[in-house]
Design an enzyme around this catalytic site. Structure first.
Site, short mmCIF file in Angstrom:
data_model
loop_
_atom_site.label_atom_id
_atom_site.label_comp_id
_atom_site.label_asym_id
_atom_site.label_seq_id
_atom_site.Cartn_x
_atom_site.Cartn_y
_atom_site.Cartn_z
N GLY A 34 -0.14 -0.73 -3.90
CA GLY A 34 0.73 -1.14 -5.00
C GLY A 34 0.49 -0.31 -6.23
O GLY A 34 -0.44 0.51 -6.29
N GLY A 91 -3.94 -5.46 -5.62
CA GLY A 91 -3.01 -6.15 -6.52
C GLY A 91 -2.53 -7.45 -5.90
O GLY A 91 -2.97 -7.86 -4.82
N ASP A 93 1.16 -10.35 -6.08
CA ASP A 93 2.47 -10.67 -6.64
C ASP A 93 2.44 -11.98 -7.40
O ASP A 93 3.22 -12.18 -8.34
CB ASP A 93 3.50 -10.71 -5.51
CG ASP A 93 3.55 -9.38 -4.79
OD1 ASP A 93 3.89 -8.38 -5.43
OD2 ASP A 93 3.17 -9.32 -3.60
N GLY A 105 4.26 -7.61 -1.59
CA GLY A 105 5.40 -6.96 -2.25
C GLY A 105 5.61 -5.54 -1.75
O GLY A 105 6.72 -5.01 -1.79
N GLU A 112 -3.95 -5.55 4.32
CA GLU A 112 -4.65 -5.99 3.11
C GLU A 112 -5.51 -7.22 3.39
O GLU A 112 -6.64 -7.32 2.91
CB GLU A 112 -3.64 -6.30 1.99
CG GLU A 112 -2.95 -5.06 1.44
CD GLU A 112 -1.85 -5.37 0.43
OE1 GLU A 112 -1.64 -4.56 -0.48
OE2 GLU A 112 -1.20 -6.42 0.56
C1 5RP Z 1 1.38 -4.81 -1.43
C2 5RP Z 1 0.86 -5.83 -2.37
C3 5RP Z 1 0.69 -5.41 -3.79
O1 5RP Z 1 -0.67 -5.46 -4.09
C4 5RP Z 1 1.48 -6.33 -4.67
O2 5RP Z 1 2.84 -6.24 -4.29
C5 5RP Z 1 1.32 -5.95 -6.15
O3 5RP Z 1 1.87 -4.69 -6.39
P1 5RP Z 1 1.98 -4.06 -7.84
O4 5RP Z 1 0.58 -3.81 -8.32
O5 5RP Z 1 2.78 -2.82 -7.65
O6 5RP Z 1 2.67 -5.06 -8.73
O7 5RP Z 1 0.56 -6.94 -2.03
O8 5RP Z 1 1.63 -5.35 -0.17
#
Ligand code: 5RP
Length: 236
Positions: A34, A91, A93, A105, A112
């Site tokens: 992310g 990260g 969401d 996201g 992860e």
């Molecule tokens: C990816 C994730 C990301 O960590 C999450 O979407 C947050 O992303 P960002 O730091 O771009 O807001 O879970 O699968």
């Protein structure tokens, strides 16, 4: 500090740097996915280049994370080669008051969850917009599904009261395909009173690989905020 996109970028940079600063030499480091974690990976690379940090190895949670790690000079390893992960940075969401998360996201939640759950210290890096009082209030639950099971899994999710939507590609026709070759259903629930229970129920549907609810995995949440016009990082 201006508001909007610039402020969010600064918050993400600050919080990524704060997490990278907590990594010690000799560590095996889970590298999340992310835009916020991308800054942490960049700062880890800077610390390696300056010689302040030595002898770390990264375990990427996605193709994106491995590309960034290579770009910033972080050596990579795999779970076949190491038996522990000292620290993971990733990260989210949504983050609730119990430090439970919605992730996915970037459609990377399956890997992860493997890496973040194994880490002895899991640090979540978010800007203030990700903090919620209850999971599901701003973001649907991403569910990774085997392509051949999309129809029955969609029906099962509807029977649970969810509204599943197949995630579509951006600047690519057709659905998003995960790093594992699967599809993602983003499922909106009216409310999620018991995230731990829903996490298990979703993963029990045949054809579901993993869902984006992370319960009891997080150790530390670092939040990037703007206070009195200045970016600050606070620990939840
Ligand atoms: C990816 C994730 C990301 O960590 C999450 O979407 C947050 O992303 P960002 O730091 O771009 O807001 O879970 O699968």
């Amino acid at each position: 500090m201006s508001t909007g996109a610039d402020a969010i970028k600064v918050m993400k940079q600050q919080v990524g740097k704060a997490a990278a600063d907590r990594v010690q030499s000799g560590s095996i480091v889970g590298l999340g996915t992310g835009s916020t974690t991308a800054y942490a990976i960049q700062f880890l690379g800077d610390r390696l280049k300056s010689g302040e940090l030595t002898d770390i190895k990264g375990i990427p949670t996605s193709f994106q994370a491995s590309v960034l790690a290579k770009q910033y000079g972080i050596p990579l390893t795999t779970l076949d080669e190491v038996d522990r992960i000292h620290i993971a940075i990733d990260g989210a969401d949504e983050v609730d008051p119990q430090k439970n998360l919605i992730k996915g996201g970037g459609a990377a939640h399956t890997r992860e969850k493997v890496v973040d759950s194994l880490a002895e210290l899991f640090i979540v890096v978010v800007d203030q917009s990700k903090i919620v009082t209850a999971l599901g209030s701003t973001f649907p639950v991403p569910v990774e599904v085997l392509p051949m099971a999309i129809a029955p899994v969609t029906r099962a999710l509807e029977q649970l009261g969810g509204k599943p939507e197949l995630r579509m590609g951006v600047r690519k026709d057709g659905p998003v395909i995960t790093d594992q070759g699967n599809m993602v259903l983003d499922v909106t629930f009216a409310s999620i009173p018991n995230p731990a229970e829903l996490e298990k129920i979703l993963n029990n549907i045949p054809g579901v690989l993993e869902n984006g609810i992370f319960v009891g995995v997080t150790d530390i949440v670092l939040i990037g905020e703007i206070q009195d016009g200045q970016p600050v990082v606070r620990e939840m």
